[in-house]
Design an enzyme around this catalytic site. Structure first.
Site, PDB file in Angstrom:
ATOM      1  N   ARG A   1       4.866  -7.697 -18.355  1.00 18.46           N
ATOM      2  CA  ARG A   1       5.193  -7.293 -19.724  1.00 18.46           C
ATOM      3  C   ARG A   1       6.685  -7.233 -20.012  1.00 18.46           C
ATOM      4  O   ARG A   1       7.084  -7.108 -21.167  1.00 18.46           O
ATOM      5  CB  ARG A   1       4.549  -5.936 -20.021  1.00 18.46           C
ATOM      6  CG  ARG A   1       3.038  -5.951 -19.865  1.00 18.46           C
ATOM      7  CD  ARG A   1       2.380  -7.101 -20.626  1.00 18.46           C
ATOM      8  NE  ARG A   1       0.926  -7.110 -20.437  1.00 18.46           N
ATOM      9  CZ  ARG A   1       0.119  -8.017 -20.959  1.00 18.46           C
ATOM     10  NH1 ARG A   1       0.610  -9.003 -21.694  1.00 18.46           N
ATOM     11  NH2 ARG A   1      -1.176  -7.962 -20.738  1.00 18.46           N
TER      12      ARG A   1
ATOM     13  N   HIS B   1      -4.558  -4.287 -18.277  1.00 15.35           N
ATOM     14  CA  HIS B   1      -4.163  -3.857 -16.937  1.00 15.35           C
ATOM     15  C   HIS B   1      -5.162  -2.791 -16.486  1.00 15.35           C
ATOM     16  O   HIS B   1      -4.948  -1.592 -16.675  1.00 15.35           O
ATOM     17  CB  HIS B   1      -2.723  -3.334 -16.953  1.00 15.35           C
ATOM     18  CG  HIS B   1      -1.731  -4.391 -17.298  1.00 15.35           C
ATOM     19  ND1 HIS B   1      -1.070  -5.138 -16.350  1.00 15.35           N
ATOM     20  CD2 HIS B   1      -1.319  -4.861 -18.507  1.00 15.35           C
ATOM     21  CE1 HIS B   1      -0.277  -6.017 -16.957  1.00 15.35           C
ATOM     22  NE2 HIS B   1      -0.409  -5.863 -18.257  1.00 15.35           N
TER      23      HIS B   1
ATOM     24  N   THR C   1       0.805  -1.219   0.000  1.00 12.33           N
ATOM     25  CA  THR C   1       0.000   0.000   0.000  1.00 12.33           C
ATOM     26  C   THR C   1       0.842   1.274   0.000  1.00 12.33           C
ATOM     27  O   THR C   1       0.523   2.219  -0.734  1.00 12.33           O
ATOM     28  CB  THR C   1      -0.967   0.001   1.192  1.00 12.33           C
ATOM     29  OG1 THR C   1      -1.783  -1.171   1.140  1.00 12.33           O
ATOM     30  CG2 THR C   1      -1.863   1.226   1.162  1.00 12.33           C
TER      31      THR C   1
ATOM     32  N   HIS D   1       3.495  -4.059 -11.191  1.00  4.18           N
ATOM     33  CA  HIS D   1       2.770  -5.266 -11.616  1.00  4.18           C
ATOM     34  C   HIS D   1       2.744  -5.358 -13.134  1.00  4.18           C
ATOM     35  O   HIS D   1       2.963  -6.443 -13.703  1.00  4.18           O
ATOM     36  CB  HIS D   1       1.352  -5.247 -11.061  1.00  4.18           C
ATOM     37  CG  HIS D   1       0.529  -6.435 -11.489  1.00  4.18           C
ATOM     38  ND1 HIS D   1       0.808  -7.718 -11.066  1.00  4.18           N
ATOM     39  CD2 HIS D   1      -0.531  -6.528 -12.332  1.00  4.18           C
ATOM     40  CE1 HIS D   1      -0.067  -8.561 -11.617  1.00  4.18           C
ATOM     41  NE2 HIS D   1      -0.877  -7.859 -12.393  1.00  4.18           N
TER      42      HIS D   1
ATOM     43  N   LEU E   1       2.716   3.536  -8.394  1.00  2.00           N
ATOM     44  CA  LEU E   1       3.929   2.737  -8.549  1.00  2.00           C
ATOM     45  C   LEU E   1       3.663   1.247  -8.353  1.00  2.00           C
ATOM     46  O   LEU E   1       4.234   0.407  -9.067  1.00  2.00           O
ATOM     47  CB  LEU E   1       4.997   3.230  -7.564  1.00  2.00           C
ATOM     48  CG  LEU E   1       6.356   2.542  -7.607  1.00  2.00           C
ATOM     49  CD1 LEU E   1       6.964   2.607  -8.995  1.00  2.00           C
ATOM     50  CD2 LEU E   1       7.292   3.159  -6.562  1.00  2.00           C
TER      51      LEU E   1
END
Length: 273
Positions: free
Chosen positions: A197, A90, A66, A192, A187
């Site tokens: 990718r 995404h 978080t 992720h 961020l």
């Protein structure tokens, strides 16, 4: 990379830094909000031999992500439509794309280079093999792509000149045509995106865009990016079964060491492992 700087990608694409917010200190500040603390130093200080890098590492390693949401990145990209559609999977990122209802689409199309003209993999339904096509076949296919793109765009442009509404003139748009979009995310979600990718099995056309985004992340959040490389990009998190297997191997090695201690005293100084 500074604000508005661009990195060229593919034959006509780019990644442009528009804005960013939140230095790595803000991650520490957010994490210590619960204890009324704050950022102190990246250098060692009393009771913190690794400085606040120790806390940053703990947060990332243990999945307390978080605080990483306190940092934002906004970019603009020009990319083939098929790459944009893959990117938009995404859904935690925010998007705003050029609209062909309001403006004429650019006469820009992605033409795969000859080194991308490879065979379909026999074992991976969504992947390519490393075997290149015959150079003559590859060249002919490449020329065919280019000619077809030009023909479709000429018809599109002619339709607009004849007065056809833009939202209808666009209906035969090929996915190789370039579009533009703004993409914003925190961020945590950008990392992720990069973990998927930048992976070796990601399609090359989106992987090169991810590599360009990674350079921006690395520049503005270098410590976090180093943790991302260590734990996710080049690391491997183990499942319960894998951990149990690893524990079993370690126990067997310990049993072997105990056996050698009995039958071959002094072996620890002579065996090279």
């Amino acid at each position: 990379m500074q604000i508005n700087d661009r990195t060229a990608v593919l034959d006509a694409g780019y990644v442009q830094l528009i804005d960013w917010m939140g230095a790595e200190e803000s991650i520490i500040e957010a994490a210590r909000m619960s204890t009324s603390g704050g950022f102190v130093s990246w250098e060692p200080y009393p009771d913190h031999p690794k400085g606040d890098l120790g806390l940053l590492t703990y947060l990332y390693r243990e999945g307390h992500h978080t605080p990483f949401e306190m940092c934002d990145l906004l970019i603009e990209v020009r990319l083939p439509i098929f790459v944009a559609r893959e990117w938009m999977r995404h859904r935690t990122l925010s998007y705003n794309e050029l609209s062909a209802r309001y403006t004429q689409m650019p006469n820009l199309h992605y033409v795969p280079p000859l080194e991308r003209m490879v065979r379909q993999s026999d074992t991976n339904k969504q992947g390519s093999a490393l075997d290149p096509l015959d150079p003559h076949i590859a060249g002919a296919l490449q020329s065919g792509f280019r000619n077809e793109q030009e023909e479709i765009y000429d018809r599109y442009e002619n339709s607009l000149e004849l007065g056809l509404v833009r939202e209808v003139a666009r209906v035969n748009t090929p996915v190789s045509r370039y579009t533009q979009m703004r993409v914003k995310g925190n961020l945590r979600n950008w990392l992720h995106f990069l973990s998927l990718r930048m992976a070796p099995n990601a399609q090359q056309e989106i992987r090169v865009y991810a590599n360009a985004v990674a350079e921006i992340v690395k520049q503005h959040w270098p410590r976090t990016y180093a943790l991302f490389e260590e734990w996710d990009l080049h690391g491997k998190r183990l499942s319960r079964t894998q951990l149990e297997q690893q524990k079993m191997v370690q126990e067997r090695l310990q049993d072997l060491e105990k056996h050698l201690d009995l039958v071959l005293p002094g072996w620890r100084g002579s065996v090279p492992f």
